[in-house]
Design a protein around this motif. Structure first.
Motif, PDB file in Angstrom:
ATOM      1  N   UNK A  32       0.841  -1.202   0.000  1.00 25.49           N
ATOM      2  CA  UNK A  32       0.000   0.000   0.000  1.00 25.49           C
ATOM      3  C   UNK A  32       0.874   1.248   0.000  1.00 25.49           C
ATOM      4  N   UNK A  33       0.325   2.370  -0.440  1.00 26.97           N
ATOM      5  CA  UNK A  33       1.121   3.600  -0.503  1.00 26.97           C
ATOM      6  C   UNK A  33       1.495   4.156   0.863  1.00 26.97           C
ATOM      7  N   UNK A  34       0.831   3.687   1.927  1.00 30.24           N
ATOM      8  CA  UNK A  34       1.220   4.060   3.283  1.00 30.24           C
ATOM      9  C   UNK A  34       0.795   2.944   4.227  1.00 30.24           C
ATOM     10  N   UNK A  35       1.261   3.000   5.449  1.00 32.77           N
ATOM     11  CA  UNK A  35       1.063   1.906   6.401  1.00 32.77           C
ATOM     12  C   UNK A  35      -0.410   1.734   6.755  1.00 32.77           C
ATOM     13  N   UNK A  36      -0.876   0.483   6.752  1.00 26.66           N
ATOM     14  CA  UNK A  36      -2.248   0.156   7.139  1.00 26.66           C
ATOM     15  C   UNK A  36      -2.208  -1.032   8.093  1.00 26.66           C
ATOM     16  N   UNK A  37      -3.326  -1.275   8.793  1.00 25.66           N
ATOM     17  CA  UNK A  37      -3.376  -2.408   9.705  1.00 25.66           C
ATOM     18  C   UNK A  37      -3.531  -3.705   8.909  1.00 25.66           C
ATOM     19  N   UNK A  38      -3.359  -4.829   9.589  1.00 26.70           N
ATOM     20  CA  UNK A  38      -3.354  -6.131   8.928  1.00 26.70           C
ATOM     21  C   UNK A  38      -4.691  -6.441   8.255  1.00 26.70           C
ATOM     22  N   UNK A  39      -5.792  -6.064   8.904  1.00 25.41           N
ATOM     23  CA  UNK A  39      -7.113  -6.350   8.336  1.00 25.41           C
ATOM     24  C   UNK A  39      -7.314  -5.605   7.018  1.00 25.41           C
ATOM     25  N   UNK A  40      -6.957  -4.318   7.013  1.00 23.79           N
ATOM     26  CA  UNK A  40      -7.101  -3.528   5.792  1.00 23.79           C
ATOM     27  C   UNK A  40      -6.165  -4.033   4.702  1.00 23.79           C
ATOM     28  N   UNK A  41      -4.954  -4.413   5.088  1.00 23.99           N
ATOM     29  CA  UNK A  41      -3.997  -4.940   4.115  1.00 23.99           C
ATOM     30  C   UNK A  41      -4.530  -6.210   3.457  1.00 23.99           C
ATOM     31  N   UNK A  42      -5.151  -7.072   4.246  1.00 27.69           N
ATOM     32  CA  UNK A  42      -5.720  -8.308   3.710  1.00 27.69           C
ATOM     33  C   UNK A  42      -6.820  -8.002   2.695  1.00 27.69           C
ATOM     34  N   UNK A  43      -7.664  -7.024   3.009  1.00 29.71           N
ATOM     35  CA  UNK A  43      -8.745  -6.643   2.093  1.00 29.71           C
ATOM     36  C   UNK A  43      -8.175  -6.126   0.779  1.00 29.71           C
ATOM     37  N   UNK A  44      -7.154  -5.287   0.861  1.00 32.07           N
ATOM     38  CA  UNK A  44      -6.543  -4.731  -0.346  1.00 32.07           C
ATOM     39  C   UNK A  44      -5.881  -5.818  -1.190  1.00 32.07           C
ATOM     40  N   UNK A  45      -5.186  -6.729  -0.533  1.00 28.30           N
ATOM     41  CA  UNK A  45      -4.506  -7.797  -1.263  1.00 28.30           C
ATOM     42  C   UNK A  45      -5.496  -8.703  -1.981  1.00 28.30           C
ATOM     43  N   UNK A  46      -6.557  -9.098  -1.280  1.00 26.89           N
ATOM     44  CA  UNK A  46      -7.531  -9.999  -1.890  1.00 26.89           C
ATOM     45  C   UNK A  46      -8.314  -9.299  -2.999  1.00 26.89           C
ATOM     46  N   UNK A  47      -8.584  -8.014  -2.829  1.00 25.53           N
ATOM     47  CA  UNK A  47      -9.273  -7.262  -3.879  1.00 25.53           C
ATOM     48  C   UNK A  47      -8.392  -7.157  -5.115  1.00 25.53           C
ATOM     49  N   UNK A  48      -7.114  -6.957  -4.891  1.00 28.20           N
ATOM     50  CA  UNK A  48      -6.162  -6.890  -6.005  1.00 28.20           C
ATOM     51  C   UNK A  48      -6.162  -8.202  -6.777  1.00 28.20           C
ATOM     52  N   UNK A  49      -6.060  -9.306  -6.052  1.00 27.17           N
ATOM     53  CA  UNK A  49      -5.961 -10.607  -6.704  1.00 27.17           C
ATOM     54  C   UNK A  49      -7.254 -10.995  -7.419  1.00 27.17           C
ATOM     55  N   UNK A  50      -8.389 -10.515  -6.912  1.00 24.32           N
ATOM     56  CA  UNK A  50      -9.669 -10.871  -7.532  1.00 24.32           C
ATOM     57  C   UNK A  50      -9.879 -10.172  -8.866  1.00 24.32           C
TER      58      UNK A  50
END
Length: 234
Positions: A32-50
């Protein structure tokens, strides 16, 4: 505040994506462009992969009872129903992610609708009484916009976010007209608000037709998201 920030992050943090998401794997240097918590990071990663048309592989929360209803208040509590509805978290499967961005933008506009000015309404039984809720909600949105812009705004285009503010006057159905103005006249990308349950339910049905994301941070009606409108979040 957290939910307002997340929608800005989803809109603005997409800058870290590659041009062709959805391959099932992330680039080794993706972050991510700046630090986020683990839950938000997981959402971003899975959205990217989908990708634009897939469903993110994210677990859905399941509640034990409806709307945290106390056992003594459950209807027919001595009978075990065949099926209990609305216990599994509503799922957003990603409609609209493939819509191309408009060109020649100077700002990314985010709409706000909430009771911030006194009015007289049949729906509220006379003088409005929710400004004490609407004004802090507006202040929270303004702070979220300022924080997002301080981090660079909409990072993909390097342009700031802009908050377009509208009053929810409490008149039955008027919120629908405001949503139309925000979407087609002001050309906002998403809408934050409102509080009153009756107006919120009307607003999200207009949002369904327009196909615009709507994040609600003030309506406590448990049936709000049971409409299963994929553009609505709380």
């Amino acid at each position: 505040m957290r939910y307002v920030f997340i929608i800005l992050l989803v809109l603005g943090g997409a800058a870290a994506r590659a041009d062709t998401p959805g391959s099932g794997t992330l680039p080794p240097d993706w972050k991510p462009p700046f630090e986020v918590d683990e839950e938000t990071l997981k959402i971003l990663e899975e959205s990217y992969k989908a990708g634009a048309y897939g469903t993110p592989n994210l677990p859905l929360r399941t509640d034990e009872n409806y709307a945290h209803t106390p056992r003594d208040l459950e209807p027919f509590r001595h009978v075990q129903p065949h099926k209990r509805h609305f216990l599994v978290q509503m799922e957003y499967t990603g409609p609209g992610r493939a819509i191309p961005e408009p060109k020649d933008l100077k700002t990314v506009k985010i709409g706000f609708i909430g009771p911030i000015e006194p009015t007289v309404s049949v729906a509220t039984g006379g003088k409005s009484h929710e400004e004490w809720l609407g004004i802090p909600m507006l202040q929270g949105c303004q702070l979220a916009i300022e924080e997002a812009n301080a981090r660079g705004g909409y990072l993909r285009r390097k342009i700031p976010f802009e908050l377009v503010v509208k009053n929810d006057n409490g008149l039955w159905g008027s919120s629908g007209n405001v949503i139309i103005d925000l979407a087609y006249k002001d050309e906002v990308w998403a809408i934050l608000g409102t509080i009153d349950g009756a107006n919120s339910h009307i607003a999200i049905r207009v949002g369904l037709k327009i196909e615009i994301p709507m994040m609600n941070s003030g309506d406590t009606d448990p049936t709000f998201i049971e409409t299963n409108i994929p553009w609505v979040f709380r």
